[in-house]
Write an enzyme that holds these catalytic residues in place. Structure first.
Site, PDB file in Angstrom:
ATOM      1  N   LYS A 490       0.773  -1.242   0.101  1.00  0.00           N
ATOM      2  CA  LYS A 490       0.017   0.197  -0.016  1.00  0.00           C
ATOM      3  C   LYS A 490       0.927   1.235  -0.025  1.00  0.00           C
ATOM      4  O   LYS A 490       1.996   1.414   0.241  1.00  0.00           O
ATOM      5  CB  LYS A 490      -0.894  -0.080   1.264  1.00  0.00           C
ATOM      6  CG  LYS A 490      -0.064  -0.064   2.520  1.00  0.00           C
ATOM      7  CD  LYS A 490      -0.912  -0.553   3.835  1.00  0.00           C
ATOM      8  CE  LYS A 490      -0.385  -0.394   5.043  1.00  0.00           C
ATOM      9  NZ  LYS A 490      -0.810  -0.959   6.268  1.00  0.00           N
ATOM     10  N   ARG A 587     -10.907   0.616  14.193  1.00  0.00           N
ATOM     11  CA  ARG A 587     -10.919   1.351  13.076  1.00  0.00           C
ATOM     12  C   ARG A 587     -11.867   0.564  12.221  1.00  0.00           C
ATOM     13  O   ARG A 587     -13.001   1.288  12.040  1.00  0.00           O
ATOM     14  CB  ARG A 587      -9.230   1.144  12.579  1.00  0.00           C
ATOM     15  CG  ARG A 587      -8.762   2.121  11.422  1.00  0.00           C
ATOM     16  CD  ARG A 587      -7.306   2.229  11.191  1.00  0.00           C
ATOM     17  NE  ARG A 587      -6.843   0.706  10.678  1.00  0.00           N
ATOM     18  CZ  ARG A 587      -5.441   0.622  10.269  1.00  0.00           C
ATOM     19  NH1 ARG A 587      -4.811   1.399  10.303  1.00  0.00           N
ATOM     20  NH2 ARG A 587      -5.230  -0.691   9.722  1.00  0.00           N
ATOM     21  N   HIS A 616      -6.160  -6.840  13.076  1.00  0.00           N
ATOM     22  CA  HIS A 616      -4.929  -6.112  13.160  1.00  0.00           C
ATOM     23  C   HIS A 616      -4.613  -5.586  14.547  1.00  0.00           C
ATOM     24  O   HIS A 616      -5.793  -5.173  15.381  1.00  0.00           O
ATOM     25  CB  HIS A 616      -5.201  -4.624  12.208  1.00  0.00           C
ATOM     26  CG  HIS A 616      -4.051  -4.163  12.036  1.00  0.00           C
ATOM     27  ND1 HIS A 616      -2.987  -4.644  11.507  1.00  0.00           N
ATOM     28  CD2 HIS A 616      -3.597  -2.648  11.898  1.00  0.00           C
ATOM     29  CE1 HIS A 616      -1.838  -3.874  11.269  1.00  0.00           C
ATOM     30  NE2 HIS A 616      -2.264  -2.680  11.156  1.00  0.00           N
ATOM     31  N   ARG A 673       0.947 -10.669   7.700  1.00  0.00           N
ATOM     32  CA  ARG A 673       1.182  -9.541   6.811  1.00  0.00           C
ATOM     33  C   ARG A 673       2.014  -8.618   7.227  1.00  0.00           C
ATOM     34  O   ARG A 673       2.176  -7.773   7.933  1.00  0.00           O
ATOM     35  CB  ARG A 673      -0.409  -8.774   7.322  1.00  0.00           C
ATOM     36  CG  ARG A 673      -1.395  -9.701   6.843  1.00  0.00           C
ATOM     37  CD  ARG A 673      -2.646  -8.486   6.971  1.00  0.00           C
ATOM     38  NE  ARG A 673      -2.673  -7.918   8.174  1.00  0.00           N
ATOM     39  CZ  ARG A 673      -3.411  -8.245   9.312  1.00  0.00           C
ATOM     40  NH1 ARG A 673      -4.040  -9.501   9.260  1.00  0.00           N
ATOM     41  NH2 ARG A 673      -3.461  -7.639  10.441  1.00  0.00           N
ATOM     42  N   TYR A 715      13.672  31.840   5.069  1.00  0.00           N
ATOM     43  CA  TYR A 715      12.479  32.870   5.400  1.00  0.00           C
ATOM     44  C   TYR A 715      12.281  32.947   6.685  1.00  0.00           C
ATOM     45  O   TYR A 715      12.893  32.297   7.722  1.00  0.00           O
ATOM     46  CB  TYR A 715      11.464  31.767   5.074  1.00  0.00           C
ATOM     47  CG  TYR A 715      10.936  31.994   3.638  1.00  0.00           C
ATOM     48  CD1 TYR A 715      10.597  32.979   2.796  1.00  0.00           C
ATOM     49  CD2 TYR A 715      10.924  30.544   2.706  1.00  0.00           C
ATOM     50  CE1 TYR A 715      10.319  32.681   1.554  1.00  0.00           C
ATOM     51  CE2 TYR A 715      10.702  30.462   1.576  1.00  0.00           C
ATOM     52  CZ  TYR A 715      10.387  31.649   0.841  1.00  0.00           C
ATOM     53  OH  TYR A 715      10.090  31.576  -0.523  1.00  0.00           O
ATOM     54  N   CYS A 763      12.432  25.169   3.135  1.00  0.00           N
ATOM     55  CA  CYS A 763      11.663  25.879   1.997  1.00  0.00           C
ATOM     56  C   CYS A 763      11.123  24.880   1.269  1.00  0.00           C
ATOM     57  O   CYS A 763      11.325  23.628   1.577  1.00  0.00           O
ATOM     58  CB  CYS A 763      12.482  26.780   0.970  1.00  0.00           C
ATOM     59  SG  CYS A 763      13.647  27.845   2.004  1.00  0.00           S
ATOM     60  N   ASP A 765      11.334  23.999  -1.775  1.00  0.00           N
ATOM     61  CA  ASP A 765      12.159  23.173  -2.973  1.00  0.00           C
ATOM     62  C   ASP A 765      13.452  23.071  -2.435  1.00  0.00           C
ATOM     63  O   ASP A 765      14.256  22.285  -3.307  1.00  0.00           O
ATOM     64  CB  ASP A 765      12.197  23.811  -4.274  1.00  0.00           C
ATOM     65  CG  ASP A 765      10.557  23.884  -4.713  1.00  0.00           C
ATOM     66  OD1 ASP A 765       9.742  23.098  -4.624  1.00  0.00           O
ATOM     67  OD2 ASP A 765      10.394  24.899  -5.411  1.00  0.00           O
TER      68      ASP A 765
HETATM   69  C1  LIG Z   1      -0.279  -1.714   6.880  1.00  0.00           C
HETATM   70  C2  LIG Z   1      -0.952  -2.968   7.517  1.00  0.00           C
HETATM   71  C3  LIG Z   1      -0.161  -3.907   7.861  1.00  0.00           C
HETATM   72  C4  LIG Z   1       1.345  -3.905   7.929  1.00  0.00           C
HETATM   73  O1  LIG Z   1       1.754  -3.142   9.067  1.00  0.00           O
HETATM   74  P1  LIG Z   1       3.287  -2.855   9.315  1.00  0.00           P
HETATM   75  O2  LIG Z   1       3.614  -2.296  10.834  1.00  0.00           O
HETATM   76  O3  LIG Z   1       4.031  -2.122   8.347  1.00  0.00           O
HETATM   77  O4  LIG Z   1       4.080  -4.324   9.239  1.00  0.00           O
HETATM   78  C5  LIG Z   1      -0.575  -5.239   8.172  1.00  0.00           C
HETATM   79  N1  LIG Z   1      -2.041  -5.240   8.267  1.00  0.00           N
HETATM   80  C6  LIG Z   1      -2.817  -4.182   7.970  1.00  0.00           C
HETATM   81  C7  LIG Z   1      -4.351  -4.478   8.380  1.00  0.00           C
HETATM   82  C8  LIG Z   1      -2.353  -2.801   7.638  1.00  0.00           C
HETATM   83  O5  LIG Z   1      -3.103  -1.925   7.409  1.00  0.00           O
END
Ligand SMILES: *Cc1c(COP(=O)(O)O)cnc(C)c1O
Length: 820
Positions: A490, A587, A616, A673, A715, A763, A765
């Site tokens: 992602k 979430r 998660h 994951r 700046y 700044c 750039d």
């Molecule tokens: C991003 C994400 C992960 C990976 O998490 P890390 O901390 O980067 O390993 C795993 N599961 C879900 C649902 C996520 O959104």
């Protein structure tokens, strides 16, 4: 020539099926690297991360007819391979090593073995170049120095060669003995000993002792006796040596002075009572050390001084890496101007072939500077490779390529020199192609690379694909056998480039990918990614697209499921989804109250197939939240059982992110994951050392100026010079993703190896750094983050997390990918 039956006796294997006593021409260990099926023997190696036995049937279909497999692995299925020879062994890796060791024994040529912590590949490449006027040299391709790389390197040895140079690298005790058996060097070079790759050893002493085993039968060992541990170990071993030193007068080659003069280093030395001076065409420490190893060898061979100087003058830095980057007209370059021999070409062509859907495959190739193979035969082999690896357009550069144009059929255009090609270069004739640029050093192909490069500002994010693979394998090594791996790509693969990363992951056979949005998934599909992909934030208006591109949505609520079902066509293909449970993160996700309605909907729509169910963890990285994590996992196990029971079929269950993989190995369930860990950040901090840095953000100095005491910088006049200062303006700002919170001394960058703080406000750039007292000039490179200035350290400075720094690098920053 070795034939199958002889092979069986060399490796002490059992012939499980015999069709014909075919010759053994090529040893194959990686199914993706097949070039000519005839004469190839595939060794099915079951490694820690992969199992070669999974690829035997595919290779059989591609025409391979000789296999070495491990006992009990293929027996029952031999009927599926009616035309192939099968050899059964205890370990296919050991068999591969045995056949290479046997091959080595057939030759009497001098063999130089190179090991050490750093510089192995460069010393090997340079020495091959320096000795090539007198010898026909065979050497390891690239850094093929492992338990598999060494046998493949040694297999190249043939009757024509008069000298062999092979490198050996190990990561744990016990490995060097095996490599020694295969290489059997009579001459050794031990480059140095550092702290790199210490994981597998209990001490530096043990590491030295292990590496020294390569030279068990060596008659002469070259080394620098300024490394005390190395010196002691060699002395104790009794191996005859030729040493060089900057400090000891007892060395065979005493370096009394080294002085940098422009782009060279002038070396004053004493050897066999003779005081001499020479110029080495490098100024950095590492290159000088590597060149001094080579000098020791040349002096020992008794080469006249003018000859040595002549040859040293021609040395170039060895490009250790092969870069991939975007170019004009939608083209994509693979820039490999490392060297050009057959083995290197085969490796680069594999990479070209592994870029699906990038468009037409084009190869720009110079004459090959190959020793040991006759010209006709060499170009016949090149032509076969070009054909097998499906090159669609060939541009040959150099008189020899031109001479052998006919070998390539109709696909080539040929030029006598690089200049001749560039003279007729028309940018418009290259469009949406992936172009491998492979040329021997003397052809100066960097000019061709420049012609193809897009103009971009000097800020780049370099992504080290080898480090990515290292990190992938590190996490894989933690997984129980059978546990699947989903990798999160992602947010543009955490800023590192979605397609390139996904392509690498596909090549390395991960099981699943996950992206946040449908469009990210669509883009991966359009680039030829065929792995299953989970989409975590599918919106109702993206469902048609998901189906069209075979993407699998995460479903986290009843509303979303209803919308998904409404959009469902009566198509025959199953609708694959993933169910997210909320066990405390709060979430996204279903809670237990939703279950009855959820089950009812799923029962009414049997075309919907639940592929996986997951949750998660909210605090996997911190021990502080251990109880909470444990509770989340318990809840998940309980709820997922209910879902399983109601669905009545197997679904994958998964909980752990990167931190979870490190901290809760007992809860891997069916899949994990992996996210941030792949990109080089170990979220718990405990095992950071085991990972390699993947991304380096680099920019350049635009201008250097001196300002007087009391003057201000930038700046709002925030940067005040309390004394006279030297200021460097660098080409990165918050629009590139360089956080404005780094302003006013909070952030630092590295210029020419030294840290320099930001002065004044960042700044849009650019920004300014205080380089008072440092050697800095316009055009110098600047490291914003990377191996020496870590994301973890920088994130702490501004109170954020590495994830944010990585994903903030903006799209206008060009990504350059490289691999060894
Ligand atoms: C991003 C994400 C992960 C990976 O998490 P890390 O901390 O980067 O390993 C795993 N599961 C879900 C649902 C996520 O959104």
């Amino acid at each position: 020539m070795l034939h199958f039956q002889m092979l069986a006796s060399v490796v002490e294997g059992h012939i499980a099926q015999f069709i014909n006593d075919w010759p053994v021409l090529d040893l194959l260990t990686d199914s993706r690297k097949l070039s000519q099926p005839a004469g190839t023997v595939f060794f099915a190696i079951s490694g820690r991360h992969n199992d070669g036995h999974k690829f035997t049937s595919q290779l059989y279909a591609q025409g391979v007819r000789q296999f070495v497999v491990e006992e009990q692995r293929v027996q029952a299925q031999l009927k599926n391979y009616p035309e192939a020879n099968f050899l059964e062994v205890k370990s296919s890796l050991a068999a591969l090593q045995a056949v290479a060791a046997w091959h080595r024994q057939q030759f009497r040529v001098p063999v130089i073995g190179v090991t050490g912590s750093n510089g192995k590949t460069i010393v090997k490449e340079w020495l091959a170049q320096l000795l090539s006027p007198d010898e026909l040299v065979v050497k390891s391709p690239r850094s093929y120095n492992s338990q598999i790389g060494v046998p493949l390197s040694v297999w190249q040895l043939n009757e024509q060669h008069t000298l062999a140079i092979f490198e050996a690298g190990i990561s744990q005790p016990g490995e060097m003995e095996k490599l020694q058996q295969i290489i059997r060097p009579g001459i050794g070079i031990f480059t140095n000993i550092g702290s790199a790759h210490n994981e597998g050893f209990t001490s530096v002493e043990q590491k030295v002792a292990e590496k020294l085993k390569l030279f068990k039968q060596a008659e002469l060992l070259f080394y620098c006796d300024d490394y005390p541990l190395l010196h002691q170990a060699v002395q104790a071993s009794g191996i005859k040596s030729f040493t060089w030193s900057r400090t000891s007068k007892k060395a065979d080659l005493v370096i009394s002075d080294t002085t940098v003069a422009g782009a060279k280093t002038i070396v004053v030395y004493n050897c066999q009572g003779q005081k001499q001076r020479l110029a080495i065409p490098f100024t950095d420490e590492a290159s000088v050390e590597n060149a001094l190893h080579c000098l020791a060898v040349l002096l020992h061979r008794g080469l006249p001084l003018f000859d040595i100087q002549n040859r040293l003058d021609k040395l170039h830095p060895v490009a250790m890496r092969l870069e991939m980057k975007e170019a004009i007209n939608g083209c994509y370059l693979i820039d490999d101007t490392y060297n050009n021999d057959l083995a290197g070409l085969a490796i680069a062509l594999d990479l070209l072939a592994s870029q699906p859907q990038r468009g037409r495959r084009t190869l720009i190739l110079s004459d090959l500077l190959e020793s040991g193979v006759q010209e006709e035969e060499l170009y016949r082999q090149v032509a076969t490779l070009v054909q097998v690896k499906k090159v669609e357009r060939l541009i040959g550069v150099g008189p020899t390529m031109q001479k052998h144009a006919e070998a390539f059929g109709g696909i080539g255009t040929f030029y006598s020199s690089t200049a001749a090609f560039l003279e007729r270069f028309e940018a418009d004739s290259f469009r949406n192609e992936v172009i491998l640029i492979k040329g021997a050093r003397v052809f100066g192909f960097e000019k061709i690379v420049q012609a193809f490069q897009q103009k971009v500002h000097g800020t780049v994010l370099e992504v080290n694909l080898d480090a990515l693979v290292h990190n992938l394998n590190y996490y894989r090594s933690k997984l129980a056998s059978g546990t699947k791996l989903m990798v999160m790509v992602k947010a543009f693969a955490y800023g590192s480039g979605s397609f390139e990363v996904a392509n690498l992951l596909q090549f390395h056979h991960v099981d699943y990918l996950a992206v946040a949005y449908a469009d990210e998934g669509v883009s991966l599909r359009e680039h030829g990614i065929t792995l299953p992909i989970m989409v975590m934030n599918p919106s109702a208006d993206s469902f048609a697209k998901l189906r069209q591109y075979n993407l699998e949505p995460e479903i986290y609520s009843l509303e979303l499921l209803e919308q998904f079902l409404l959009s469902s066509s009566a198509a025959a293909a199953p609708d694959r989804i993933h169910l997210k449970l909320d066990t405390g993160m709060h979430r996204l996700g279903f809670i237990e109250e939703d279950f009855e309605s959820l089950f009812r909907l799923l029962e009414q729509h049997p075309q919907v197939q639940v592929m996986s169910i997951f949750t998660h963890l909210a605090g996997a990285d911190e021990a502080l939240h251990n109880d909470f994590s444990a509770q989340q996992i318990t809840t998940f196990r309980k709820l997922s059982e209910q879902v399983q029971a109601r669905l009545g079929y197997q679904v994958l269950r998964h909980v752990l992110n990167s931190a979870g993989i490190v901290r809760f190995p007992e809860h891997q369930l069916d899949m994990v994951r992996l996210g941030i860990g792949l990109y080089g950040v170990e979220a718990t901090g405990a095992e950071q050392e085991a990972l390699q840095s993947v991304s380096t953000l680099k920019t350049t100095v635009s201008q250097v100026k001196r300002i007087g005491k009391g003057e201000t910088v930038g700046y709002s006049r925030k940067g005040v010079a309390i004394e006279a200062k030297t200021i460097a303006t660098i080409a990165i700002g918050y629009a590139d993703g360089y956080d404005r919170r780094f302003s006013n001394g909070v952030g630092e960058v590295i210029i020419n190896g030294k840290r320099a703080p930001i002065i004044g406000n960042v700044c849009m750039d650019m920004c300014m750094v205080d380089v008072t007292g440092l050697e800095v000039k316009a055009g110098d490179g600047v490291m914003v983050f990377g191996p020496q200035l870590t994301l973890v350290e920088l994130a702490q400075k501004i109170g954020t997390i590495p994830y944010e720094l990585l994903t903030n690098v903006s799209a206008r920053v060009k990504r350059v990918f490289f691999a060894e």
